[in-house]
Design a protein around this motif. Structure first.
Motif, PDB file in Angstrom:
ATOM      1  N   ILE A  10      14.432   9.258  18.870  1.00 31.11           N
ATOM      2  CA  ILE A  10      12.351   9.056  18.025  1.00 31.11           C
ATOM      3  C   ILE A  10      12.844   8.197  16.959  1.00 31.11           C
ATOM      4  O   ILE A  10      13.719   7.997  16.144  1.00 31.11           O
ATOM      5  N   VAL A  23       2.930  13.501  10.945  1.00 31.88           N
ATOM      6  CA  VAL A  23       3.897  13.212  11.030  1.00 31.88           C
ATOM      7  C   VAL A  23       4.050  11.535  10.550  1.00 31.88           C
ATOM      8  O   VAL A  23       3.184  11.347  11.265  1.00 31.88           O
ATOM      9  N   ALA A  26       8.994   8.459  11.920  1.00 27.16           N
ATOM     10  CA  ALA A  26      10.045   9.218  11.594  1.00 27.16           C
ATOM     11  C   ALA A  26      10.670   8.835  12.303  1.00 27.16           C
ATOM     12  O   ALA A  26      10.320   8.468  13.382  1.00 27.16           O
ATOM     13  N   LYS A  46       8.350  19.579  10.691  1.00 24.08           N
ATOM     14  CA  LYS A  46       8.953  20.139  11.470  1.00 24.08           C
ATOM     15  C   LYS A  46       8.851  19.631  13.063  1.00 24.08           C
ATOM     16  O   LYS A  46       9.558  19.855  13.967  1.00 24.08           O
ATOM     17  N   THR A  48       5.771  19.931  14.712  1.00 21.80           N
ATOM     18  CA  THR A  48       4.737  19.104  15.539  1.00 21.80           C
ATOM     19  C   THR A  48       5.970  17.832  16.567  1.00 21.80           C
ATOM     20  O   THR A  48       5.689  17.170  16.971  1.00 21.80           O
ATOM     21  N   LEU A  49       7.289  17.662  15.189  1.00 23.86           N
ATOM     22  CA  LEU A  49       7.761  16.306  15.958  1.00 23.86           C
ATOM     23  C   LEU A  49       8.794  16.762  17.125  1.00 23.86           C
ATOM     24  O   LEU A  49       8.911  16.242  17.770  1.00 23.86           O
ATOM     25  N   PRO A  59       2.539  11.195  19.766  1.00 24.79           N
ATOM     26  CA  PRO A  59       2.848   9.842  19.115  1.00 24.79           C
ATOM     27  C   PRO A  59       1.696   9.397  19.317  1.00 24.79           C
ATOM     28  O   PRO A  59       0.964   8.339  19.920  1.00 24.79           O
ATOM     29  N   VAL A  64       9.678   8.355  21.799  1.00 22.60           N
ATOM     30  CA  VAL A  64      10.372   9.370  21.429  1.00 22.60           C
ATOM     31  C   VAL A  64      11.157   9.182  23.643  1.00 22.60           C
ATOM     32  O   VAL A  64      10.272   8.775  24.263  1.00 22.60           O
ATOM     33  N   LEU A 205      13.184  16.780   6.451  1.00 21.79           N
ATOM     34  CA  LEU A 205      11.837  16.174   6.581  1.00 21.79           C
ATOM     35  C   LEU A 205      10.772  16.164   5.842  1.00 21.79           C
ATOM     36  O   LEU A 205      10.359  17.381   5.243  1.00 21.79           O
ATOM     37  N   THR A 208       8.047  12.344   6.741  1.00 25.63           N
ATOM     38  CA  THR A 208       9.160  11.077   6.706  1.00 25.63           C
ATOM     39  C   THR A 208       9.545  11.449   6.918  1.00 25.63           C
ATOM     40  O   THR A 208      10.541  12.462   5.848  1.00 25.63           O
TER      41      THR A 208
END
Length: 243
Positions: A10, A23, A26, A46, A48-49, A59, A64, A205, A208
């Motif tokens: 990522i 986010v 990150a 978290k 969401t990532l 994004p 990714v 996290l 970020t």
């Protein structure tokens, strides 16, 4: 063929939802054989990532890249436990993308399902309706369902929440076996003590990446204060925090 250097990369990812930056910039990686813990307060981004890795959210910036199949273990409340299906059927549903919507399972699909049931200790419960399962048994079903897709990378969203100690121990043993096989795991968790025991690396996290390092990072009061806003006593106690 040589193993990939990393299963997930990522890079400088930002995600905007509802006009709000969830986010920001990150970056993280997961390599084969790693169990990486992703920790942070509520609203840190978290989940969401994880969803960005799965392609469920796009994004606004960054990239990714995941190598091979990705398995996903959602939080338990996200699954429809009142659906009239047994444990084996629920685990088999993890292969829907491979099987297709209007085709029956083939021999390999059945074999992958049986292996996932065995790994999660569910073989004896294969015909039990999922609505009759305990919380710990349901968590194991979700893990087995993800494993049925034969992923190299497994994403776990709060797998230890609300499960009993025997289930935690079984999951820890399973996660250790998976990493020993060369799979990579990225796990969100709010339990600092569990992360310190089980993770090979941790990432803090808060929208970020605040810090990353070995499990000893969780005893760094300054970094925990930056990530969680904890006082120094809480940051060094290993106490459970909401993340």
């Amino acid at each position: 063929m040589s193993a990939p250097e990393q299963l997930l990369g990522i890079e400088a990812v930002s995600v905007v939802l509802g006009g709000r930056m969830v986010v920001r910039d990150a970056s993280l990686t997961v390599a084969p054989g790693e169990l990486v813990g992703l920790l942070g307060p509520n609203g840190a981004g978290k989940t969401t990532l994880l969803r960005a890795v799965l392609g469920l959210v796009s994004p606004a910036a960054g990239s990714v890249e995941a190598v091979g199949p990705v398995g996903y273990v959602p939080q338990r409340h996200e699954f429809a436990w009142d659906f009239p299906i047994d444990v084996a059927g629920a685990v088999m549903s993890g292969r829907t993308r491979t099987i297709g919507w209007f085709r029956g399972p083939r021999a390999h699909d059945r074999a992958a399902t049986e292996e996932a049931l065995e790994l999660a200790g569910l073989t004896g419960l294969r015909r039990r309706p999922i609505g009759e399962l305990s919380g710990g048994q349901r968590q194991r079903v979700l893990v087995a369902r993800a494993l049925a897709a034969e992923p190299g990378l497994l994403l776990l969203d709060e797998p230890f929440t609300g499960v009993d100690v025997p289930t935690q121990e079984l999951l820890n043993e399973l996660f250790g076996r998976l990493t020993a096989e060369g799979r990579g795991l990225l796990m969100t968790t709010h339990d600092l003590a569990a992360a310190a025991r089980t993770c090979t690396r941790v990432i803090l996290l808060n929208r970020t990446v605040v810090a990353e390092g070995g499990p000893e990072l969780l005893s760094d009061a300054d970094q925990m204060l930056r990530a969680f806003g904890l006082d120094r006593a809480a940051a060094t106690s290993g106490a459970e925090v909401t993340a």
